[in-house]
Design an enzyme around this catalytic site. Structure first.
Site, PDB file in Angstrom:
ATOM      1  N   GLY A   1      16.892  -1.126  12.629  1.00 43.03           N
ATOM      2  CA  GLY A   1      17.809  -0.171  12.006  1.00 43.03           C
ATOM      3  C   GLY A   1      17.823   1.117  12.793  1.00 43.03           C
ATOM      4  O   GLY A   1      17.536   1.140  14.000  1.00 43.03           O
TER       5      GLY A   1
ATOM      6  N   GLU B   1      12.779  -2.142  16.025  1.00 45.46           N
ATOM      7  CA  GLU B   1      13.894  -2.195  16.977  1.00 45.46           C
ATOM      8  C   GLU B   1      14.954  -1.234  16.465  1.00 45.46           C
ATOM      9  O   GLU B   1      15.497  -1.424  15.383  1.00 45.46           O
ATOM     10  CB  GLU B   1      14.426  -3.621  17.089  1.00 45.46           C
ATOM     11  CG  GLU B   1      15.219  -3.825  18.356  1.00 45.46           C
ATOM     12  CD  GLU B   1      16.655  -4.151  18.104  1.00 45.46           C
ATOM     13  OE1 GLU B   1      17.479  -3.199  18.082  1.00 45.46           O
ATOM     14  OE2 GLU B   1      16.968  -5.338  17.915  1.00 45.46           O
TER      15      GLU B   1
ATOM     16  N   CYS C   1      23.286  -3.187  18.322  1.00 49.76           N
ATOM     17  CA  CYS C   1      22.331  -2.229  18.884  1.00 49.76           C
ATOM     18  C   CYS C   1      22.402  -2.235  20.404  1.00 49.76           C
ATOM     19  O   CYS C   1      22.170  -1.214  21.032  1.00 49.76           O
ATOM     20  CB  CYS C   1      20.922  -2.512  18.374  1.00 49.76           C
ATOM     21  SG  CYS C   1      20.447  -4.224  18.560  1.00 49.76           S
TER      22      CYS C   1
HETATM   23  P1  ADP Z   1      21.946   1.942   8.333  1.00 47.03           P
HETATM   24  O1  ADP Z   1      22.071   2.779   7.088  1.00 47.03           O
HETATM   25  O2  ADP Z   1      22.778   2.415   9.452  1.00 47.03           O
HETATM   26  O3  ADP Z   1      21.997   0.478   8.054  1.00 47.03           O
HETATM   27  P2  ADP Z   1      19.141   2.338   8.235  1.00 47.03           P
HETATM   28  O4  ADP Z   1      18.156   2.425   9.312  1.00 47.03           O
HETATM   29  O5  ADP Z   1      19.189   3.477   7.282  1.00 47.03           O
HETATM   30  O6  ADP Z   1      20.509   2.129   8.943  1.00 47.03           O
HETATM   31  O7  ADP Z   1      18.940   1.018   7.395  1.00 47.03           O
HETATM   32  C1  ADP Z   1      18.392  -0.176   7.886  1.00 47.03           C
HETATM   33  C2  ADP Z   1      17.621  -0.853   6.790  1.00 47.03           C
HETATM   34  O8  ADP Z   1      16.549  -0.009   6.378  1.00 47.03           O
HETATM   35  C3  ADP Z   1      18.435  -1.136   5.529  1.00 47.03           C
HETATM   36  O9  ADP Z   1      18.037  -2.387   4.999  1.00 47.03           O
HETATM   37  C4  ADP Z   1      18.027   0.003   4.611  1.00 47.03           C
HETATM   38  O10 ADP Z   1      18.187  -0.276   3.233  1.00 47.03           O
HETATM   39  C5  ADP Z   1      16.563   0.141   4.959  1.00 47.03           C
HETATM   40  N1  ADP Z   1      15.964   1.446   4.635  1.00 47.03           N
HETATM   41  C6  ADP Z   1      16.570   2.651   4.542  1.00 47.03           C
HETATM   42  N2  ADP Z   1      15.665   3.619   4.261  1.00 47.03           N
HETATM   43  C7  ADP Z   1      14.454   3.019   4.175  1.00 47.03           C
HETATM   44  C8  ADP Z   1      13.121   3.469   3.915  1.00 47.03           C
HETATM   45  N3  ADP Z   1      12.848   4.748   3.709  1.00 47.03           N
HETATM   46  N4  ADP Z   1      12.121   2.563   3.912  1.00 47.03           N
HETATM   47  C9  ADP Z   1      12.379   1.265   4.157  1.00 47.03           C
HETATM   48  N5  ADP Z   1      13.607   0.771   4.400  1.00 47.03           N
HETATM   49  C10 ADP Z   1      14.640   1.628   4.410  1.00 47.03           C
END
Ligand code: ADP
Length: 535
Positions: free
Chosen positions: A234, A256, A290
């Site tokens: 993410g 990643e 990505c």
């Molecule tokens: P995007 O919003 O562009 O998808 P993120 O990195 O915010 O990118 O999200 C990737 C994943 O991480 C999603 O499944 C999201 O729900 C999860 N996520 C967001 N915030 C957290 C957190 N604080 N802890 C764990 N997972 C999270």
């Protein structure tokens, strides 16, 4: 496993959440097709306690999963592979419903998943076999040495929305193959395909060592709180939060994250291939990859010709919503947030003097944004120095190879890159100078289709890597070292208590003799002195 329901209706935004009533029922997340706004399903926004309960349940079944060994697990993984093959059309339908991807893109996810599942199902036994390394020194030859790989009991996998089936699969399968139980938290924007995967696992009757929890950040954070290892894909911002949370719990993680992949076009390149390859690398999945090409550096002598060819290739792309028939190349963006970022990057570039050669705006339908080529851009602009994750290709003219390398490396990210040249050896020389976890010569994404290679980012693009042959499953394991005597053992070893200098001198001298560089490194005067002091 979670149930989903479909419901009719339309709305403007993808994936909105509705607050739970005062009762204990979880809030509901609405999943919408971003191209049409249609509501395509709902999933619960699962609370941290629900996540903890699922992990506790996984822990009950994991030991048996580990005990059946890689060959036992192979049977289940290959059954899942059959299920993926048999359900490909349906999986592509679900995937399209929550992403608005073109049909071909939607079919790539299951095909890729089948390929990867076969690889790790069949190879895991070899990759996880005990190892008997050669002792480092003649002195160590009195022991048989063994390294074994034992899985982290529960691996938590948190995935983004760009490849709703493949993203989960690429990490779930190696973790299951390693003998871990897996809790998967897909993106709240596209949770439906992951739930299909869970349905498949249940349908083949596999042991309940794989569970999906749905929800947003708080649900993901609960996965981090309860699992023994975290694999995250993410944004860099969320990855940083997850890394900190893992450090608090002292559990390992592999991340990643974002990318800003450069493509370098050298003057000796096949410009037609470079233009088509970079158009694909920048626009595949509407640039929401990505490892999308996000910056292009072109040597001055071929700049005008290349830009003309690239613009023509991008102009040809067909934008729209497919059904089961393939009619379009590029679909919608995942949500309004994504559109806002792309729009800002284009507008800021134009305000600072950049030119749009094609595209540059929304189409007016759903979250569609026209595939865009930008020129007269530089490293002060957000389109070059921030991750866009959308259908833009900013192109920079460079004087020569050295300037291309310098600018390509002028980024906090380092996920992957490509080099386009008629001289493959020159391409490799450039590849070795780039700060990136992968470089493809005269191609894009090729490393992604090679599971024997590691896929990991440098710098802000991540920590650790997925795949890379054996490392792809071993990363989900703890290593254990076992020593076993070969020779009959004495009552005491030379260095055990009580210390006796003459015996220790033999041990110390032997260690130095075995490890040092030649006899002259052995400190004979010191040894003699020790011997005298002992007397
Ligand atoms: P995007 O919003 O562009 O998808 P993120 O990195 O915010 O990118 O999200 C990737 C994943 O991480 C999603 O499944 C999201 O729900 C999860 N996520 C967001 N915030 C957290 C957190 N604080 N802890 C764990 N997972 C999270």
């Amino acid at each position: 496993m979670t149930n989903t329901e479909s419901a009719p209706g339309a709305a403007k935004k993808a994936s909105t959440r509705k607050a739970a009533p005062e009762s204990a029922a979880p809030a509901i997340i609405e999943v919408r097709n971003p191209g049409t706004g249609e509501l395509v399903g709902t999933v619960p926004d699962e609370a941290p306690e629900a996540v903890a309960a699922k992990v506790r349940e996984l822990r009950l079944y994991q030991p048996e999963w580990e005990a059946i060994g890689p060959d036992g697990r192979k049977e289940w993984l290959l059954k899942l592979q059959d299920w993926l093959v048999d359900n490909t059309e349906h999986l592509a339908d679900v995937l399209q419903s929550e992403t608005s991807k073109p049909r071909v893109d939607a079919l790539i996810d299951p095909a890729f998943s089948v390929d990867l599942t076969g690889y790790y199902a069949r190879r895991a036994a070899k990759f996880l076999a005990d190892e008997h390394p050669s002792p480092h020194s003649p002195l160590a030859r009195v022991k048989k040495l063994t390294t074994i790989y034992q899985p982290h009991p529960v691996v938590g996998i948190i995935t983004p929305w760009n490849f709703p089936l493949a993203m989960p699969i690429i990490d779930v399968i190696p973790a299951l193959a390693a003998g871990a139980a897996v809790i998967l938290k897909p993106s709240e924007v596209t949770p439906l395909s992951a739930l299909e995967l869970a349905r498949g696992w249940a349908e083949i009757g596999a042991p309940p060592v794989f569970a999906v929890v749905t929800g947003a950040g708080a649900t993901g954070a609960a996965v981090v709180e309860n699992a023994d290892y975290i694999q995250f894909t993410g944004s860099t911002a969320t990855g940083r939060r997850i890394a900190a949370a893992c450090a608090e719990r002292m559990i390992p993680s592999s991340l990643e994250l974002g990318g800003k992949d450069p493509a370098i076009v050298l003057a000796d390149a096949d410009l037609d291939r470079a233009a088509h390859g970079i158009a694909f690398g920048g626009m595949f999945n509407a640039g929401q990859v990505c490892i999308s090409v996000e910056r292009v550096y072109v040597e001055a002598p071929v700049y005008d010709t290349f830009v003309a060819k690239l613009t023509a290739a991008v102009k040809e792309l067909r934008l729209g919503i497919d059904g089961r028939e393939s009619k379009h190349d590029v679909g919608a963006l995942a949500n309004e947030n994504q559109v806002a970022i792309v729009q800002r990057h284009v507008e800021e570039a134009v305000a600072a003097g950049a030119k749009v050669l094609t595209g540059g705006k929304r189409t007016g339908v759903g979250t569609f944004f026209e595939p865009t080529v930008l020129v007269d851009v530089d490293h002060t602009m957000s389109c070059i120095n921030e991750e866009t994750f959308g259908p833009t290709l900013p192109v920079v003219k460079v004087a020569d190879e050295a300037e291309a390398v310098r600018l390509a490396n002028d980024s906090t990210y380092g996920l992957s890159a490509s080099v386009w040249t008629g001289d493959k050896d020159r391409g490799e020389r450039v590849a070795r100078q780039l700060n990136a976890g992968a470089v493809n010569i005269n191609d894009v994404f090729a490393n992604l289709f090679n599971f024997a290679l590691p896929m990991g980012g440098w710098g802000q693009s991540g920590v650790g890597a997925r795949w890379g042959g054996a490392n792809g499953v071993r990363k989900y394991c703890r290593q254990k070292a076992i020593t076993k005597p070969i020779l009959p053992t004495q009552q005491k070893e030379l260095i055990w208590f009580p210390y006796q200098m003459p015996k220790l001198l033999v041990a110390i001298g032997a260690m130095r003799a075995a490890g040092a560089r030649g006899l002259r490194r052995i400190d004979i005067p010191a040894l003699l002195k020790l011997k005298r002091d002992d007397r």
